[in-house]
Design an enzyme around this catalytic site. Structure first.
Site: not given
Ligand code: NAD
Ligand code: DAU
Length: 338
Positions: A125-127, A157, A153
């Site tokens: 992730t970019d985080e 990562k 988190y």
């Molecule tokens: P998500 O939370 O929707 O899905 C995570 C999945 O992993 C779930 O199906 C969960 O059951 C499974 N899981 C959790 N713990 C586990 C374990 N111990 N063993 C096996 N499976 C397990 O997450 P997502 O949003 O689909 O993100 C997927 C990946 O992409 C993550 O690594 C996250 O850090 C990364 N990522 C997410 C975003 C985003 O915006 N959502 C952006 C950049 C990177």
């Molecule tokens: O940048 C990549 C990341 O993006 C991934 O690595 C993470 O897994 C993914 O969850 C996401 O992280 P963020 O914290 O940016 O996403 P989230 O959807 O939780 O929040 C997006 C923005 O919105 C953030 O600035 C917080 C704000 N927010 C979020 C929630 C849930 C609100 O204002 N209200 C809310 O209820």
């Protein structure tokens, strides 16, 4: 190619499996997922009977189990999506993030070494880069930006990324890492900002915006993310990191207003609530390396992607209502006190 996809019942993992089934039917996939609160087999409906797809429930941090699976299946590639992924939950309970995101990744790396995996891709992730100031729109995250994490988190990562790179340098494991900006699209769990706002607005419920709503995120449609991972796994150079993003920076308020407008709902639904602890100000990816080296380009703009996403949620009410009716309702009550 036989591919282990971990976390394939989550948001991005399930989209990736659909993408691969459509674009690479010659490959076969084993989906290893623990089915935590975020895992949902409903997101994979229709794939159960495919001869090139199999689901296995299990924990990536369970070493004996993972070793046995690798021995039985003889994978060519591993792509690791499995993670605890929600920043707010990591502020409440960091321990499970360290266990899954760091220790789980280490188990996968050890198994990959032992069984001679040809390509190990870590979805990051970019985080891991921390955040950028709001008043310097000229700054972007590149692959050279130092790691500087804010939340448990992102720290977990970054820990995983460092382990992945160490296994490459020390043991010669053929790894790649992608660091992506915020994803949106079908099958995203409604704890995340876009589906949370969407599903609540549809019910005329208040929309909790943290702080002033001025924080900026760089939105990428999940299908563009999946296509980028596919490119990197096939043609990316071992030991390299690739940033993924599409230059779609928006403030949170802009996103919420776009959703309200598209649904014909009033802005009076917006509620400014207490800010997230350690809230990152701005994310913005420079994807030049991926674009020049691997000719990747996003297909969606934010405007086309958000429309498609809204339509998906409108057409799949059963999918998200089922989640809202489950244990998530308790999480929401505790977290938002609404
Ligand atoms: P998500 O939370 O929707 O899905 C995570 C999945 O992993 C779930 O199906 C969960 O059951 C499974 N899981 C959790 N713990 C586990 C374990 N111990 N063993 C096996 N499976 C397990 O997450 P997502 O949003 O689909 O993100 C997927 C990946 O992409 C993550 O690594 C996250 O850090 C990364 N990522 C997410 C975003 C985003 O915006 N959502 C952006 C950049 C990177
Ligand atoms: O940048 C990549 C990341 O993006 C991934 O690595 C993470 O897994 C993914 O969850 C996401 O992280 P963020 O914290 O940016 O996403 P989230 O959807 O939780 O929040 C997006 C923005 O919105 C953030 O600035 C917080 C704000 N927010 C979020 C929630 C849930 C609100 O204002 N209200 C809310 O209820």
């Amino acid at each position: 190619m036989k591919i282990l996809v971990t976390g394939g019942a989550g948001f991005i993992g399930s989209n990736f499996i659909h993408y691969m089934m459509k674009n690479h039917p010659e490959d076969s996939i084993v989906n290893l997922d623990l089915l935590t609160y975020a895992g949902n087999l409903e997101s994979l409906k229709g794939l159960e009977d495919r001869r090139n797809y199999r689901f296995v429930q299990g924990d990536i941090a369970d070493r004996p189990f993972v070793m046995k699976l690798f021995e039985q299946e003889k994978f060519d590639w591993v792509v690791n999506f499995a993670a605890e992924s929600h920043v707010d939950r990591s502020i409440v309970d960091p321990g499970v993030f360290v266990r899954t995101n760091i220790m789980g990744t280490q188990v996968l790396l050890d198994a990959s070494r032992e069984f001679g995996i040809k390509r190990c891709h870590q979805v990051s992730t970019d985080e891991v880069y921390g955040d950028l100031p709001l008043d310097r729109r000229d700054l972007f995250f590149t692959e050279q930006t130092p790691l500087h994490t804010s939340s448990p988190y992102s720290a977990s990562k970054a820990g995983a990324d460092l382990l992945v790179l160490a296994y490459h340098r020390t043991f010669g494991l053929p790894v790649t890492i992608s660091r992506c900006s915020n994803n949106y699209g079908a099958y995203q769990f409604p704890e995340k900002m876009i589906p949370l706002m969407l599903t609540r607005a549809l019910k005329d419920e208040p929309l909790p915006v943290y702080g002033t709503g001025e924080n900026v995120r760089d939105w990428l449609h999940v299908e563009d993310h999946c296509a980028a991972i596919d490119r990197i796994m096939r043609d990316g150079r071992a030991g390299e990191v690739y940033n993924i993003g599409g230059h779609n920076e928006k403030t949170n308020l802009e996103v919420v207003r776009t959703i309200l407008k598209a649904l014909g709902k009033p802005e009076s639904l917006i509620r400014f609530v207490e800010d997230r602890k350690g809230h990152d100000l701005r994310y913005a990816i420079d994807p030049a390396k991926l674009e020049t080296e691997l000719s990747w380009k996003p297909r969606y703009t934010f405007e086309t992607g958000i429309r498609q996403t809204i339509d998906w949620y409108l057409g799949h009410q059963e999918w998200w209502q089922h989640i809202l009716d489950g244990e998530y309702s308790e999480y929401f009550r505790k977290m938002y006190k609404m």
